[in-house]
Design a protein around this motif. Sequence first.
Motif, PDB file in Angstrom:
ATOM      1  N   LEU A   6      41.733  49.281  27.883  1.00  0.00           N
ATOM      2  CA  LEU A   6      42.265  49.315  29.407  1.00  0.00           C
ATOM      3  C   LEU A   6      42.940  47.897  29.415  1.00  0.00           C
ATOM      4  O   LEU A   6      42.299  46.752  29.620  1.00  0.00           O
ATOM      5  CB  LEU A   6      41.125  49.307  30.323  1.00  0.00           C
ATOM      6  N   LEU A   7      44.266  48.038  29.785  1.00  0.00           N
ATOM      7  CA  LEU A   7      45.242  46.748  29.774  1.00  0.00           C
ATOM      8  C   LEU A   7      45.312  46.285  31.226  1.00  0.00           C
ATOM      9  O   LEU A   7      45.372  45.215  31.511  1.00  0.00           O
ATOM     10  CB  LEU A   7      46.504  46.966  29.316  1.00  0.00           C
ATOM     11  N   LEU A   8      45.111  47.381  32.266  1.00  0.00           N
ATOM     12  CA  LEU A   8      45.286  46.852  33.704  1.00  0.00           C
ATOM     13  C   LEU A   8      44.612  47.922  34.491  1.00  0.00           C
ATOM     14  O   LEU A   8      44.509  49.349  33.999  1.00  0.00           O
ATOM     15  CB  LEU A   8      46.646  46.891  34.184  1.00  0.00           C
ATOM     16  N   SER A   9      43.670  47.333  35.449  1.00  0.00           N
ATOM     17  CA  SER A   9      42.730  48.353  35.989  1.00  0.00           C
ATOM     18  C   SER A   9      42.978  48.115  37.494  1.00  0.00           C
ATOM     19  O   SER A   9      42.593  46.824  37.807  1.00  0.00           O
ATOM     20  CB  SER A   9      41.425  48.413  35.619  1.00  0.00           C
ATOM     21  N   ASP A  10      43.024  48.896  38.360  1.00  0.00           N
ATOM     22  CA  ASP A  10      43.283  48.508  40.031  1.00  0.00           C
ATOM     23  C   ASP A  10      41.894  48.674  40.400  1.00  0.00           C
ATOM     24  O   ASP A  10      41.655  47.874  41.454  1.00  0.00           O
ATOM     25  CB  ASP A  10      44.190  49.281  40.527  1.00  0.00           C
ATOM     26  N   GLU A  11      40.972  49.257  39.831  1.00  0.00           N
ATOM     27  CA  GLU A  11      39.670  49.459  40.305  1.00  0.00           C
ATOM     28  C   GLU A  11      38.688  49.247  39.496  1.00  0.00           C
ATOM     29  O   GLU A  11      38.584  49.274  38.388  1.00  0.00           O
ATOM     30  CB  GLU A  11      39.459  50.963  41.062  1.00  0.00           C
ATOM     31  N   ILE A  12      37.492  48.728  39.570  1.00  0.00           N
ATOM     32  CA  ILE A  12      36.302  48.278  38.772  1.00  0.00           C
ATOM     33  C   ILE A  12      35.177  48.546  39.501  1.00  0.00           C
ATOM     34  O   ILE A  12      35.165  48.885  40.640  1.00  0.00           O
ATOM     35  CB  ILE A  12      36.228  46.521  38.451  1.00  0.00           C
ATOM     36  N   VAL A  13      34.204  48.599  38.554  1.00  0.00           N
ATOM     37  CA  VAL A  13      32.870  48.761  39.033  1.00  0.00           C
ATOM     38  C   VAL A  13      31.882  47.429  38.896  1.00  0.00           C
ATOM     39  O   VAL A  13      31.900  46.929  37.938  1.00  0.00           O
ATOM     40  CB  VAL A  13      31.915  50.033  38.133  1.00  0.00           C
ATOM     41  N   GLU A  14      31.231  47.109  39.936  1.00  0.00           N
ATOM     42  CA  GLU A  14      30.178  46.290  39.772  1.00  0.00           C
ATOM     43  C   GLU A  14      28.678  46.682  39.783  1.00  0.00           C
ATOM     44  O   GLU A  14      28.416  47.532  40.549  1.00  0.00           O
ATOM     45  CB  GLU A  14      30.451  45.291  41.223  1.00  0.00           C
ATOM     46  N   LEU A  15      28.051  46.441  38.981  1.00  0.00           N
ATOM     47  CA  LEU A  15      26.575  46.352  38.388  1.00  0.00           C
ATOM     48  C   LEU A  15      25.759  45.235  38.823  1.00  0.00           C
ATOM     49  O   LEU A  15      26.240  44.208  38.186  1.00  0.00           O
ATOM     50  CB  LEU A  15      26.662  46.938  37.003  1.00  0.00           C
ATOM     51  N   GLU A  16      24.948  45.453  39.867  1.00  0.00           N
ATOM     52  CA  GLU A  16      23.980  44.172  40.219  1.00  0.00           C
ATOM     53  C   GLU A  16      22.815  44.597  39.602  1.00  0.00           C
ATOM     54  O   GLU A  16      22.175  45.493  39.641  1.00  0.00           O
ATOM     55  CB  GLU A  16      23.944  44.219  41.607  1.00  0.00           C
ATOM     56  N   PHE A  17      22.092  43.451  38.956  1.00  0.00           N
ATOM     57  CA  PHE A  17      20.724  43.570  38.277  1.00  0.00           C
ATOM     58  C   PHE A  17      20.052  42.458  38.756  1.00  0.00           C
ATOM     59  O   PHE A  17      20.441  41.364  39.213  1.00  0.00           O
ATOM     60  CB  PHE A  17      20.976  43.343  36.694  1.00  0.00           C
ATOM     61  N   ALA A  18      18.663  43.040  38.873  1.00  0.00           N
ATOM     62  CA  ALA A  18      17.502  41.992  39.252  1.00  0.00           C
ATOM     63  C   ALA A  18      16.912  41.519  38.030  1.00  0.00           C
ATOM     64  O   ALA A  18      16.687  42.350  37.199  1.00  0.00           O
ATOM     65  CB  ALA A  18      16.505  42.667  40.220  1.00  0.00           C
ATOM     66  N   VAL A  19      16.891  40.393  37.853  1.00  0.00           N
ATOM     67  CA  VAL A  19      16.469  39.798  36.431  1.00  0.00           C
ATOM     68  C   VAL A  19      15.324  38.925  36.619  1.00  0.00           C
ATOM     69  O   VAL A  19      15.292  38.031  37.402  1.00  0.00           O
ATOM     70  CB  VAL A  19      17.588  39.144  35.499  1.00  0.00           C
ATOM     71  N   SER A  20      14.338  39.088  35.684  1.00  0.00           N
ATOM     72  CA  SER A  20      13.039  38.134  35.592  1.00  0.00           C
ATOM     73  C   SER A  20      13.005  37.464  34.195  1.00  0.00           C
ATOM     74  O   SER A  20      11.713  36.738  34.188  1.00  0.00           O
ATOM     75  CB  SER A  20      12.051  38.816  36.358  1.00  0.00           C
ATOM     76  N   ASP A  21      13.718  38.053  33.042  1.00  0.00           N
ATOM     77  CA  ASP A  21      13.721  37.155  31.781  1.00  0.00           C
ATOM     78  C   ASP A  21      14.138  36.039  31.744  1.00  0.00           C
ATOM     79  O   ASP A  21      14.942  35.439  32.263  1.00  0.00           O
ATOM     80  CB  ASP A  21      14.269  37.940  30.842  1.00  0.00           C
ATOM     81  N   THR A  22      13.031  35.069  31.166  1.00  0.00           N
ATOM     82  CA  THR A  22      13.365  33.420  30.971  1.00  0.00           C
ATOM     83  C   THR A  22      14.458  33.444  30.115  1.00  0.00           C
ATOM     84  O   THR A  22      14.963  32.369  29.856  1.00  0.00           O
ATOM     85  CB  THR A  22      12.188  32.922  30.692  1.00  0.00           C
ATOM     86  N   GLU A  23      15.070  34.341  29.299  1.00  0.00           N
ATOM     87  CA  GLU A  23      16.126  34.357  28.327  1.00  0.00           C
ATOM     88  C   GLU A  23      17.421  34.018  29.043  1.00  0.00           C
ATOM     89  O   GLU A  23      18.429  33.530  28.666  1.00  0.00           O
ATOM     90  CB  GLU A  23      16.164  35.313  27.449  1.00  0.00           C
ATOM     91  N   SER A  24      17.356  34.351  30.314  1.00  0.00           N
ATOM     92  CA  SER A  24      18.584  34.088  31.262  1.00  0.00           C
ATOM     93  C   SER A  24      18.327  32.625  31.569  1.00  0.00           C
ATOM     94  O   SER A  24      17.350  32.364  32.304  1.00  0.00           O
ATOM     95  CB  SER A  24      18.587  34.973  32.424  1.00  0.00           C
ATOM     96  N   ILE A  25      19.198  31.839  31.381  1.00  0.00           N
ATOM     97  CA  ILE A  25      19.023  30.360  31.790  1.00  0.00           C
ATOM     98  C   ILE A  25      19.046  30.358  33.182  1.00  0.00           C
ATOM     99  O   ILE A  25      18.291  29.330  33.719  1.00  0.00           O
ATOM    100  CB  ILE A  25      20.166  29.526  31.135  1.00  0.00           C
ATOM    101  N   PRO A  26      19.604  30.828  34.218  1.00  0.00           N
ATOM    102  CA  PRO A  26      19.250  30.527  35.572  1.00  0.00           C
ATOM    103  C   PRO A  26      17.810  30.903  35.932  1.00  0.00           C
ATOM    104  O   PRO A  26      17.257  30.362  36.662  1.00  0.00           O
ATOM    105  CB  PRO A  26      20.360  31.385  36.258  1.00  0.00           C
ATOM    106  N   VAL A  27      17.159  32.059  35.473  1.00  0.00           N
ATOM    107  CA  VAL A  27      15.849  32.452  35.614  1.00  0.00           C
ATOM    108  C   VAL A  27      15.004  31.358  35.100  1.00  0.00           C
ATOM    109  O   VAL A  27      14.053  31.101  35.545  1.00  0.00           O
ATOM    110  CB  VAL A  27      15.628  33.936  35.034  1.00  0.00           C
ATOM    111  N   TYR A  28      15.587  31.233  33.794  1.00  0.00           N
ATOM    112  CA  TYR A  28      14.351  29.880  33.076  1.00  0.00           C
ATOM    113  C   TYR A  28      14.522  28.586  33.792  1.00  0.00           C
ATOM    114  O   TYR A  28      13.351  28.185  34.283  1.00  0.00           O
ATOM    115  CB  TYR A  28      14.945  29.853  31.656  1.00  0.00           C
TER     116      TYR A  28
END
Length: 961
Positions: free
Chosen positions: A735-757
């Motif tokens: 996909l070289l150009l897209s006028d529309e996108i999909v936003e996916l929102e996740f709730a994360v509690s894994d400490t491998e994610s540095i903000p969560v950690y």
Amino acid sequence: MLYYDTLLVMPPVSTFDESFFREVVFDTEEGILSLDEDGTVVFASQPIEQLLGYDPDELVGESVGRLFSPDHERPLETVRREAEREPTEVGDATTDITLVHADGHAVSVALTAESTEYDETQFFTLRIRTQGGNKSRQTSDGESRSAKGRLPQKVFEYSNEAIFVFDTDNDEIIECNPRACERLGYSREELLSVSPSDIYATEEAFVGFIKEVFEHGTSWTDELSCRAADGETFPIEASATLLYVDGKPHVLVFGRDISEQRKQQRELERYRTIVEAVGEGVFAADDKFRFTVANEGTAKLTGYTKDELIGSSLTRFLAGEDDRVDRSEYEELQTSERRTVVDAESAESARKELLKSERDVMKVEAPICTKDDEIVPVEVRFSELPTESDDDFRGMTGVLIDVSERKEHERRLRALSEASRKLTQAMDRDAIARDTLDAVERILGFDVGCVRMFDSESNTLETVAVTDAAQKLLDSRSAFDLEISLAGRAYRSGETVVNQPAAGEGVTGDEASLHLPLGKHGTLSMFTESADEFTETDIQFIEVLAATVTTHLDRTERERMLQKSEKEYRNQRDQLNTLNRINELIQELIGELVEAGMRETIEERVCQQLAASSLYKYAWIAAVEVTGKNATIKTGAGVEKDHLDAGTVKQAIETGEISVVRQYLVEGKDKDEREDEDKLEVTAAIPLQYGNRVYGVLVVNSVREDALSEQAQAGLEVLGDTIGFTINAIQNKELLLSDEIVELEFAVSDTESIPVYFSKHLECRCRLEGTTPTEDGNYLCYLRIEDKSVADALEAAERMESIADARLVKEYDEECLLEVIKTESAPGEMIDVGASIRSASANCGEGTVVLEVPQTVDIREVVEAFQHLYPNSELVAKREVDRSVRTAAEFRDTVGGQLTDKQQMAAKSAYYAGYFDWPRGSTAEDVAESMGISSATFHQHLRKAEQKLMASFFRDTRHTE
């Protein structure tokens, strides 16, 4: 007996004495056993003797294994598992099981197990009843049996089920246990003052339940709902027994809250609906490859019903031994990255490899035979079913994907490559015409076709070759001329003519025909009896073949002309050798395109092969945006990337045709004065297109004019068309150009994610400002941490194993900006599945991550990839978002296309490190050290990036290229 004696001395919790619980409450048709944690019977109720023939007093002190068959392994584990099992649907709390009667015969019973704890000791309570229900048993108080050694009051008190005794004559609750009070939200005194009919939400169902108890002596239902003190209603599973207290009928009710089971049942139904809605075949199989689950997609793919599939082996559908399957085609695909399965033996081999490897998913290709006896190539992606660490393989779950279209693409590409090689060997136009029709039949399966050549003397198109089927058609229908007029139109216009008449308009009613020009030489025509047969893909393939045929007709024409004179022959022989070398090079490249799996691989191989030949000095490929306005160099060989002839490339993009520029290296002389032809430099830009879409431009340069002659250009155009077609076929997700996108929102509690950690360990808010990759494969991550000291933040960073280094960028009043070097990062993983991280933040260990995904990307694949990185994450929102392409996004795309990777890395690292702040958060030496480069190199990249950025902002084109 110690447990029994201990309970006897504890004070009762009700107004009834111990004999009530021993002689009445538990003297029911339902047998009750109490076991200690070792499986020893510490209590048995009187109905056990009626159900299983054992004297309750004799069972006390015996192992529970006495009630099971000698062949039953580990009875206590069975009890423990039943007590810990979470029912998946309503009514699933009871398990049908076979026990052994005292006289030795088997007895089928319904068993419910509970685990309770008293005085730091675990006990198990088993409720046993016959599967067919119990007969009514009414006894007067004179008939009540002795209760010596029966269930003590504390079992009643510690039961996990709510227990009631109803006086239905007076509509009163005369006894209840603590669990009943707890679940309904009443104190004991309050609950005993409430009428039974008041705590049941549906009076009609309750009345019917009690009526059945009086008619049959017992009853069971999962259709009752209770009403708690706060007004909450919840479903219950209830079993009841009619008993007599002092000669009066009462009802003993055991109630279990099944709210969670109902919720799980709804969730299960939801997942079943999702699986059925998936277009691909989703299945599960046991360790013998027998289907245990199959969705509608699997049924549709195989032609069998789901009921027919269940229990049948997946290997029975493998068609590797079928004569219609070319096993060599699958064996050629057998690589470390791409496996094939053609029979039961290779299926078992693939399964063993999955078990031995560290892969989560095994992907294989296999031919299967459907119920309609049709061979269908499929891709199977399967994983091992989750098991305990010490368990054996229990089966697998997977997806079946029909890859017929992809296989057909691959077959056609191979056939096109083979046809190109065969045409190279043809020495005259008649041989080329025959080979062309043979290729049409093999590539597309159209058996009615002809080749016409232009006769300059008669000024007509003359038929020089026809297929056998076309000849039969001509013989049977003398009036049919193979649509000479349409072929003439294609020859005169130089464009493809597609004729798909409406029903009744064709010669036989509904033929379709396709006519393609072969340059100045003639035309290629083909016919089909269905107006829908010619697809866009068919037309593209035939146009590529026609271009190849034209090139070889040009070659044979040149060979004929070379015979006119010795001098001309010598000169043209050199051109022919060059052209043959070009053709061989092009055919070799076309052959490699069949095996290439990625667009980048195609582009690198083409540039390397062309530059490595003695024909061309250098070659590079520029990618073209969807708008066709900008071109960005992606790869090249033999030249620096800044060597770009913008005019040549622009013309090729605008016209979709090859563009050639000739330039003499000697200045100040006329053409007639230039004797040294080696000083001529020729540059050609060849569009890489498929249909109307130009994916890029191939630029080649040579100091030999014959390497870019008209004939050579025709060959290069074929190469460009083939590259464009291949890019479209194997990278259709690009996909070289897209006028529309999909936003996916996740709730994360894994400490491998540095903000969560950081937020969890520091109990604060943390936000990821940005990431950028470094030269050594690590990632620079910039974190904004609120309300915590720098020392605490750096100490937390040292404790995280995946952080190689950390430093303070800048400290503010209530927050600090930290730069950490992480050895692995989610952005890189997300890019692999077509997603990017828009934002990531966390507060006290609970984080939120928002991904941006193009609409063409498989959302489920992105979610699975994210949850593989963070198993404790959950998708909480999905949004479709319009993205402007003419404001900030366009500006970023424009600038991004002008910056090299190193310039982008330098600018991004400097920005997040606070290099542009005042006062600066980091010096140039700090940023250069983080990137692993020298300060001078960093300054060079940054200065060029700044120059291009400013030039784009002020629309100054002097520094944008």
